[in-house]
Design a protein around this motif. Structure first.
Motif, PDB file in Angstrom:
ATOM      1  N   LEU A 135       0.954  -1.225   0.038  1.00  0.00           N
ATOM      2  CA  LEU A 135       0.018  -0.012  -0.019  1.00  0.00           C
ATOM      3  C   LEU A 135       0.820   1.073   0.024  1.00  0.00           C
ATOM      4  O   LEU A 135       1.870   1.316   0.573  1.00  0.00           O
ATOM      5  CB  LEU A 135      -0.907   0.056   1.276  1.00  0.00           C
ATOM      6  N   SER A 136       0.267   2.428  -0.580  1.00  0.00           N
ATOM      7  CA  SER A 136       0.869   3.584  -0.404  1.00  0.00           C
ATOM      8  C   SER A 136       0.867   4.274   1.003  1.00  0.00           C
ATOM      9  O   SER A 136       0.227   3.561   1.814  1.00  0.00           O
ATOM     10  CB  SER A 136       0.294   4.594  -1.401  1.00  0.00           C
ATOM     11  N   GLY A 137       1.603   5.258   1.252  1.00  0.00           N
ATOM     12  CA  GLY A 137       1.694   5.809   2.583  1.00  0.00           C
ATOM     13  C   GLY A 137       0.241   6.184   3.167  1.00  0.00           C
ATOM     14  O   GLY A 137      -0.284   6.015   4.212  1.00  0.00           O
ATOM     15  N   GLY A 138      -0.531   6.918   1.912  1.00  0.00           N
ATOM     16  CA  GLY A 138      -1.824   7.071   2.177  1.00  0.00           C
ATOM     17  C   GLY A 138      -2.872   6.178   2.791  1.00  0.00           C
ATOM     18  O   GLY A 138      -3.898   6.335   3.588  1.00  0.00           O
ATOM     19  N   MET A 139      -2.688   4.995   1.942  1.00  0.00           N
ATOM     20  CA  MET A 139      -3.481   3.777   1.917  1.00  0.00           C
ATOM     21  C   MET A 139      -3.253   3.101   3.453  1.00  0.00           C
ATOM     22  O   MET A 139      -4.026   2.680   4.087  1.00  0.00           O
ATOM     23  CB  MET A 139      -3.150   2.739   0.697  1.00  0.00           C
TER      24      MET A 139
END
Length: 306
Positions: A135-139
Motif C-alpha cells: 500500500l501507499s503511505g496514504g492507504m
C-alpha cells in the motif's frame, strides 16, 4: 450520562529530567468532537497515549467511561480506539485480514456488513485483498483508521489522522467522522490542519509545553479572540487616511488603494461604514475578513511565550 467520557486530573508525565506534561486537567464530554491543538512537542500524543493505556502517567489519574485506565485497563482499552500518529502495519496480511485480526484482539468477530462499511468509508474496497506492505503511505493511513474502528469504540482518538493523505480523502474522512459522532461516538482529534479542527470540532483545547492554555467551545473561542477586518477597495488611491477614520485605527494598504479597519470580536462595522460614506470616498468593493482558528492559535501561543 452527564459524567465526562474522559476525565483527566492532575496528569503529569516525566521522562527523566524532561517534563512532557505538567499537571493536565481535562474533561471530554459524551458525543462531542474535541480538538487538541498544539505545536510539535507540546504533549498531545503523550496525553493521548496515557488515556489509551500506552504510557503510564507519572502523576494524576485518568478515567474513561467512569473507570480508571490503570486499575480497569481491560475495560477501558476495549472501549477506546486509537489511530496513532506513526504509520505501523503488519506486512504479512492483506487489508481485510489485518482488519479481521485487529478485531480478534478485542474478542470481536468482524461482521460482513461492518467490514464493508469500514472499507467503503475509507475507500479501501479495491485494496481489500492487497498485502499491506504494497500500500501507499496514504492507504496505510486509511488502514490504521480502519483498525481503530473494528471494535466500534465508544471513544475514538485520532492522532494526526489525515497526515499525508490527499484532499479528497481528507474530506471523505471528515464526513465519516461526523457520521460516527451522530452514532454517539466521542472523538478526540489532534491535527496540524487547523481548518480540520475548525470544520469538525465542538470544543478545542490548546496545549503548549505540557500545559493546557485554553479549553473552550470553538464558537466561543472564535467569537472572543477572532478579530474582524473591513477592507474597502477605493476607486482612487489615498495619500493619507481621513482624520475621522484615522481615529478608528484605519490604515492604508496596497499603495493607498485599500482602506482597512479592524474591529474587536463581536463589534459592528456600522460606524466605520458611515465614516467612509461621510468622508466622500468612492468605494469599488468591500469585504470583511475574520481571523480563523489558525490565527487564534498562533496569537495565543505567542502571548503565552512572550
Amino acid at each position: 450520562m452527564d459524567e465526562p467520557v474522559v476525565s483527566i486530573r492532575g496528569v503529569a508525565k516525566r521522562f527523566g529530567a524532561f517534563t512532557a506534561l505538567g499537571g493536565v486537567d481535562l474533561d471530554v464530554r459524551r458525543g462531542e468532537i474535541f480538538a487538541l491543538l498544539g505545536p510539535n512537542g507540546a504533549g498531545k500524543t503523550t496525553l493521548i497515549s496515557i488515556v489509551a493505556g500506552l504510557l503510564r502517567a507519572s502523576a494524576g489519574t485518568v478515567r474513561v467511561l467512569g473507570r480508571d485506565v490503570v486499575a480497569d485497563y481491560r475495560y477501558t482499552r476495549r472501549h477506546v480506539g486509537l489511530v496513532p500518529q506513526e504509520i505501523n502495519f503488519d506486512p504479512f496480511f492483506t487489508v481485510e485480514e489485518a482488519l479481521r485480526i485487529q478485531a480478534g484482539y478485542f474478542g470481536v468477530t468482524l461482521a460482513p456488513e461492518r467490514l464493508e462499511e469500514i472499507l467503503v468509508a475509507l475507500d479501501l474496497v479495491a485494496k481489500r485483498h492487497v498485502n499491506a506492505r504494497a500500500l501507499s503511505g496514504g492507504m496505510k493511513r486509511r488502514l490504521l483508521i480502519g483498525k481503530a474502528l473494528v471494535h466500534a469504540p465508544e471513544v475514538l482518538f485520532l492522532d494526526e489522522p489525515t497526515a499525508g493523505v490527499d484532499v479528497e480523502l481528507r474530506q471523505q474522512l471528515w464526513r465519516y467522522v461526523r457520521t460516527l459522532q451522530s452514532r454517539g461516538t466521542t472523538i478526540v482529534l489532534t491535527t496540524h490542519y487547523l481548518e480540520e479542527a475548525e470544520e469538525l470540532a465542538d470544543r478545542v483545547g490548546i496545549i503548549d509545553r505540557g500545559r493546557l492554555l485554553l479549553v473552550e467551545d470553538k464558537a466561543e473561542v472564535l467569537r472572543r479572540y477572532a478579530k474582524k477586518t473591513l477592507r474597502a477597495t477605493l476607486a482612487a488611491p489615498l495619500a493619507a487616511v481621513p482624520p475621522a477614520l484615522a481615529g478608528m485605527g484605519a490604515r492604508l494598504e496596497d499603495g493607498g488603494r485599500i482602506l482597512a479597519i479592524d474591529a474587536e470580536p463581536g463589534a459592528s462595522f456600522g460606524r466605520a461604514v458611515a465614516a467612509v460614506a461621510a468622508a466622500g470616498l468612492a468605494v469599488e468593493d468591500v469585504e470583511t475578513q475574520r481571523m480563523r482558528l489558525e490565527d487564534v492559535f498562533v496569537t495565543l501561543l505567542r502571548s503565552d511565550r512572550s
